[in-house]
Scaffold this active site. Structure first.
Site, mmCIF file in Angstrom:
data_model
loop_
_atom_site.group_PDB
_atom_site.id
_atom_site.type_symbol
_atom_site.label_atom_id
_atom_site.label_comp_id
_atom_site.label_asym_id
_atom_site.label_seq_id
_atom_site.Cartn_x
_atom_site.Cartn_y
_atom_site.Cartn_z
ATOM 1 N N PHE A 157 -2.165 33.639 -29.537
ATOM 2 C CA PHE A 157 -1.830 32.535 -28.618
ATOM 3 C C PHE A 157 -0.577 32.817 -27.776
ATOM 4 N N ILE A 158 0.563 33.013 -28.416
ATOM 5 C CA ILE A 158 1.801 33.142 -27.638
ATOM 6 C C ILE A 158 1.886 34.521 -26.978
ATOM 7 N N ASP A 204 -2.596 45.127 -31.357
ATOM 8 C CA ASP A 204 -3.047 43.932 -32.084
ATOM 9 C C ASP A 204 -4.194 44.314 -33.015
ATOM 10 N N ASP A 244 -2.872 47.987 -36.667
ATOM 11 C CA ASP A 244 -2.025 47.189 -37.556
ATOM 12 C C ASP A 244 -0.561 47.601 -37.384
ATOM 13 N N GLU A 294 0.672 36.633 -39.379
ATOM 14 C CA GLU A 294 -0.216 35.563 -39.824
ATOM 15 C C GLU A 294 0.592 34.299 -39.571
ATOM 16 N N SER A 295 0.014 33.319 -38.868
ATOM 17 C CA SER A 295 0.843 32.224 -38.345
ATOM 18 C C SER A 295 0.483 30.819 -38.836
ATOM 19 N N THR A 343 10.407 31.710 -36.243
ATOM 20 C CA THR A 343 10.067 30.293 -36.246
ATOM 21 C C THR A 343 11.192 29.423 -36.799
ATOM 22 N N ASP A 344 11.178 28.156 -36.400
ATOM 23 C CA ASP A 344 12.158 27.207 -36.956
ATOM 24 C C ASP A 344 11.856 26.886 -38.426
ATOM 25 N N GLU A 345 10.629 27.213 -38.881
ATOM 26 C CA GLU A 345 10.251 26.833 -40.251
ATOM 27 C C GLU A 345 11.079 27.551 -41.314
ATOM 28 N N TYR A 392 4.057 30.887 -45.690
ATOM 29 C CA TYR A 392 4.235 31.355 -44.306
ATOM 30 C C TYR A 392 5.714 31.453 -43.956
ATOM 31 N N SER A 393 6.452 30.349 -44.152
ATOM 32 C CA SER A 393 7.851 30.379 -43.709
ATOM 33 C C SER A 393 8.683 31.335 -44.555
ATOM 34 N N LYS A 432 8.068 34.725 -43.067
ATOM 35 C CA LYS A 432 8.795 34.887 -41.797
ATOM 36 C C LYS A 432 10.294 35.035 -42.067
ATOM 37 N N LYS A 434 -4.824 24.659 -35.119
ATOM 38 C CA LYS A 434 -3.506 24.039 -35.052
ATOM 39 C C LYS A 434 -3.652 22.620 -34.499
HETATM 40 P P1 NAD Z 1 -1.456 33.761 -33.564
HETATM 41 O O1 NAD Z 1 -1.908 33.593 -34.973
HETATM 42 O O2 NAD Z 1 -2.156 32.998 -32.487
HETATM 43 O O3 NAD Z 1 -1.533 35.304 -33.157
HETATM 44 C C1 NAD Z 1 -1.108 36.338 -33.997
HETATM 45 C C2 NAD Z 1 -1.644 37.642 -33.439
HETATM 46 O O4 NAD Z 1 -1.163 38.700 -34.295
HETATM 47 C C3 NAD Z 1 -3.164 37.736 -33.431
HETATM 48 O O5 NAD Z 1 -3.619 38.246 -32.207
HETATM 49 C C4 NAD Z 1 -3.479 38.694 -34.575
HETATM 50 O O6 NAD Z 1 -4.670 39.433 -34.372
HETATM 51 C C5 NAD Z 1 -2.250 39.571 -34.568
HETATM 52 N N1 NAD Z 1 -1.988 40.217 -35.874
HETATM 53 C C6 NAD Z 1 -2.023 39.633 -37.099
HETATM 54 N N2 NAD Z 1 -1.729 40.542 -38.049
HETATM 55 C C7 NAD Z 1 -1.495 41.717 -37.408
HETATM 56 C C8 NAD Z 1 -1.129 43.018 -37.841
HETATM 57 N N3 NAD Z 1 -0.965 43.303 -39.136
HETATM 58 N N4 NAD Z 1 -0.959 43.987 -36.918
HETATM 59 C C9 NAD Z 1 -1.154 43.719 -35.584
HETATM 60 N N5 NAD Z 1 -1.507 42.501 -35.130
HETATM 61 C C10 NAD Z 1 -1.672 41.509 -36.027
HETATM 62 O O7 NAD Z 1 0.097 33.454 -33.575
HETATM 63 P P2 NAD Z 1 0.990 32.793 -32.437
HETATM 64 O O8 NAD Z 1 0.924 31.327 -32.576
HETATM 65 O O9 NAD Z 1 0.681 33.439 -31.148
HETATM 66 O O10 NAD Z 1 2.433 33.241 -32.949
HETATM 67 C C11 NAD Z 1 3.022 34.460 -32.501
HETATM 68 C C12 NAD Z 1 4.360 34.649 -33.197
HETATM 69 O O11 NAD Z 1 5.196 33.532 -32.918
HETATM 70 C C13 NAD Z 1 4.254 34.697 -34.725
HETATM 71 O O12 NAD Z 1 5.178 35.646 -35.185
HETATM 72 C C14 NAD Z 1 4.645 33.301 -35.176
HETATM 73 O O13 NAD Z 1 5.226 33.337 -36.465
HETATM 74 C C15 NAD Z 1 5.672 32.936 -34.126
HETATM 75 N N6 NAD Z 1 5.811 31.508 -33.836
HETATM 76 C C16 NAD Z 1 4.711 30.737 -33.528
HETATM 77 C C17 NAD Z 1 4.887 29.407 -33.186
HETATM 78 C C18 NAD Z 1 3.716 28.523 -32.813
HETATM 79 O O14 NAD Z 1 3.907 27.310 -32.643
HETATM 80 N N7 NAD Z 1 2.512 29.044 -32.649
HETATM 81 C C19 NAD Z 1 6.166 28.852 -33.169
HETATM 82 C C20 NAD Z 1 7.258 29.664 -33.510
HETATM 83 C C21 NAD Z 1 7.064 30.991 -33.820
HETATM 84 O O1 DAU Z 2 7.414 25.152 -36.212
HETATM 85 C C1 DAU Z 2 6.863 26.345 -35.734
HETATM 86 C C2 DAU Z 2 5.532 26.592 -36.420
HETATM 87 O O2 DAU Z 2 4.606 25.685 -35.819
HETATM 88 C C3 DAU Z 2 5.032 28.025 -36.276
HETATM 89 O O3 DAU Z 2 5.934 28.882 -36.933
HETATM 90 C C4 DAU Z 2 3.638 28.171 -36.880
HETATM 91 O O4 DAU Z 2 3.152 29.472 -36.665
HETATM 92 C C5 DAU Z 2 2.719 27.173 -36.206
HETATM 93 O O5 DAU Z 2 1.435 27.224 -36.794
HETATM 94 C C6 DAU Z 2 3.288 25.760 -36.327
HETATM 95 O O6 DAU Z 2 3.270 25.324 -37.700
HETATM 96 P P1 DAU Z 2 2.909 23.828 -38.093
HETATM 97 O O7 DAU Z 2 2.467 23.785 -39.488
HETATM 98 O O8 DAU Z 2 3.997 22.900 -37.684
HETATM 99 O O9 DAU Z 2 1.685 23.591 -37.067
HETATM 100 P P2 DAU Z 2 0.256 22.867 -37.261
HETATM 101 O O10 DAU Z 2 -0.325 22.753 -35.899
HETATM 102 O O11 DAU Z 2 -0.551 23.491 -38.323
HETATM 103 O O12 DAU Z 2 0.688 21.423 -37.744
HETATM 104 C C7 DAU Z 2 1.549 20.594 -36.972
HETATM 105 C C8 DAU Z 2 1.755 19.323 -37.747
HETATM 106 O O13 DAU Z 2 0.530 18.582 -37.758
HETATM 107 C C9 DAU Z 2 2.128 19.542 -39.206
HETATM 108 O O14 DAU Z 2 3.026 18.532 -39.606
HETATM 109 C C10 DAU Z 2 0.798 19.392 -39.946
HETATM 110 C C11 DAU Z 2 0.058 18.381 -39.097
HETATM 111 N N1 DAU Z 2 -1.410 18.506 -39.070
HETATM 112 C C12 DAU Z 2 -1.933 19.738 -38.786
HETATM 113 C C13 DAU Z 2 -3.292 19.920 -38.736
HETATM 114 C C14 DAU Z 2 -3.898 21.276 -38.450
HETATM 115 C C15 DAU Z 2 -2.217 17.405 -39.281
HETATM 116 O O15 DAU Z 2 -1.724 16.295 -39.508
HETATM 117 N N2 DAU Z 2 -3.577 17.574 -39.236
HETATM 118 C C16 DAU Z 2 -4.147 18.785 -38.996
HETATM 119 O O16 DAU Z 2 -5.396 18.887 -38.987
#
Ligand code: NAD
Ligand code: DAU
Length: 354
Positions: free
Chosen positions: A11-12, A32, A58, A83-84, A133-135, A159-160, A163, A198
């Site tokens: 995603f990001i 990736d 990888d 893994e996110s 991440t903030d987590e 997860y957190s 990270k 998500k």
């Molecule tokens: P995502 O799960 O959408 O994407 C992760 C990508 O990493 C995927 O394309 C996957 O194929 C690849 N990947 C996984 N394992 C791998 C490996 N061993 N080698 C190479 N590639 C691999 O995640 P995202 O939401 O895009 O998050 C990206 C980064 O940002 C992560 O490090 C996550 O912890 C961090 N982050 C995400 C959020 C959020 O809200 N999504 C917020 C803060 C930080």
């Molecule tokens: O804070 C940053 C993090 O945000 C990133 O590091 C993670 O990679 C990202 O996945 C995200 O984590 P969250 O657990 O906060 O995101 P998620 O979208 O899974 O959930 C957001 C909030 O919504 C959380 O409090 C759980 C809740 N939730 C989530 C799902 C999937 C629900 O209530 N129902 C749901 O079905």
């Protein structure tokens, strides 16, 4: 000049590559693994663009990473790969340990060896940017101040914790070996190409499919929400001007309880795609069992990055969530392929005739 980005089919990372190449001709090597979260269909518009070189692999494959570094001589490595998803980490933590900890460690080792051999000028200019991440900071009480960069680490989910471990490895690599690292700790992103496991994309696709909108527990958990394009611009700023060894918290100044997020999504869908029977999508909201160990509140104090690097998010939550809902309504094919799993066949289908 070139940069190597890991996890840029996610995603990001994919949003970052699209934005990077929209305003920059510097090529990107995208490493990736293409796990379930990796979706090259997101990068379909770059098909045939020589500035985007995709390599499936990888971050924990040291030989592959070393070969890519030697071949492409990047001036920076940006680590998005992880893994996110918190819920997956609770059900099955092993992959999180392997990629987020072991993978980051091996990536750092390969990068360190490459960096050690660079000429003095290139060594000084080189950057390893780690996206975190903030987590890692754990959960806040309702009246606690928002997370600053010096907040203690108190990760609560597998997860957190994974990270947090990766952040420590990155930090140690700077402290011990001098590798010029930058770490960003960001809040919840949302926007185009978000995998519908998500909260926000799940609510949009379930609402449109007439399915229940599952809210965990009382729905009063608070997250800070950042439009993904703003996160991408923050990373570009940090890469450009961040001080090696420093951590930057990135957030949207948008703290909201989950139930409010879900109600906002429903209200936007009511306006943009009203249901035929005239009822609101919010009638589909259902309360489900809470996430084990669910963190109650995250909040980011993003004043350091504003003060030092003059970065602030451009989107408000109102503008960002409207764009997001509109994007999902305008891209039913991307959504359908993600839901059916067809996106996994993308590489084969798309490149079969190449
Ligand atoms: P995502 O799960 O959408 O994407 C992760 C990508 O990493 C995927 O394309 C996957 O194929 C690849 N990947 C996984 N394992 C791998 C490996 N061993 N080698 C190479 N590639 C691999 O995640 P995202 O939401 O895009 O998050 C990206 C980064 O940002 C992560 O490090 C996550 O912890 C961090 N982050 C995400 C959020 C959020 O809200 N999504 C917020 C803060 C930080
Ligand atoms: O804070 C940053 C993090 O945000 C990133 O590091 C993670 O990679 C990202 O996945 C995200 O984590 P969250 O657990 O906060 O995101 P998620 O979208 O899974 O959930 C957001 C909030 O919504 C959380 O409090 C759980 C809740 N939730 C989530 C799902 C999937 C629900 O209530 N129902 C749901 O079905």
């Amino acid at each position: 000049m070139t940069i190597l980005i890991t996890g840029a089919a996610g995603f990001i990372g994919a949003n970052f590559v699209l934005d990077w190449l929209a305003c920059n001709d510097e090529p990107v090597i995208n490493l990736d693994k293409l796990t379930y979260a990796g979706n090259l269909e997101t990068l379909a518009s770059l098909q045939g663009d020589a500035r985007h070189i995709f390599v499936q692999g990888d971050i924990g494959d040291s030989a592959l990473v070393s070969r890519l570094l030697a071949e492409h001589r990047p001036r920076a490595v940006l680590n998005f790969a992880a893994e996110s998803h918190v819920d997956r980490s609770i059900l099955s933590p092993e992959d999180f340990i392997q990629t987020n900890i072991v993978g980051t460690f091996r990536l750092l080792e390969a990068v360190r060896a490459y960096w050690n051999e660079l000429e003095a000028e290139a060594r000084t200019a080189f950057r390893f940017l780690h996206v975190s991440t903030d987590e890692v900071y754990g959960s806040l009480g309702a009246a606690d101040p928002a997370f600053r960069e010096d907040h203690r680490y108190e990760p609560n989910s597998p997860y957190s914790a994974s990270k947090a471990a990766s952040d420590h490895l990155v930090r140690a690599c700077h402290h011990t070996y001098g590798l010029p690292v930058l770490t960003t700790n960001c809040s919840n992103n949302y926007g185009p190409y978000h995998f519908p496991e998500k909260l926000i994309p799940l609510m949009i696709v379930n609402a449109l499919a007439g399915k229940p909108l599952p809210v965990y527990g009382d729905g009063m958990q608070v997250r800070d929400w950042l439009y993904v394009k703003d996160h991408c611009s923050a990373i570009r700023r940090v890469l450009e001007s961040g001080r090696p060894g420093e951590v930057y918290n990135v957030g949207g100044w948008n703290e909201k309880p989950n139930i409010e997020i879900v109600n906002t999504v429903c209200a936007l869908l009511d306006e943009l795609r009203p249901k035929a029977d005239g009822t609101s999508y919010n009638t589909q909201i259902t309360t489900v069992k809470d996430r084990p160990g669910h963190d109650r509140r995250y909040a980011i104090d993003a004043s350091k990055i504003e003060r030092e690097l003059a970065w602030r998010p451009l989107e408000t939550f109102a503008s960002g969530i409207r764009k997001t809902v509109q994007w999902y309504l305008g891209n039913p094919e991307w959504v359908a392929h993600v839901q059916s799993g067809a996106y996994r066949d993308w590489v084969q289908t798309q490149y079969a005739s190449a």
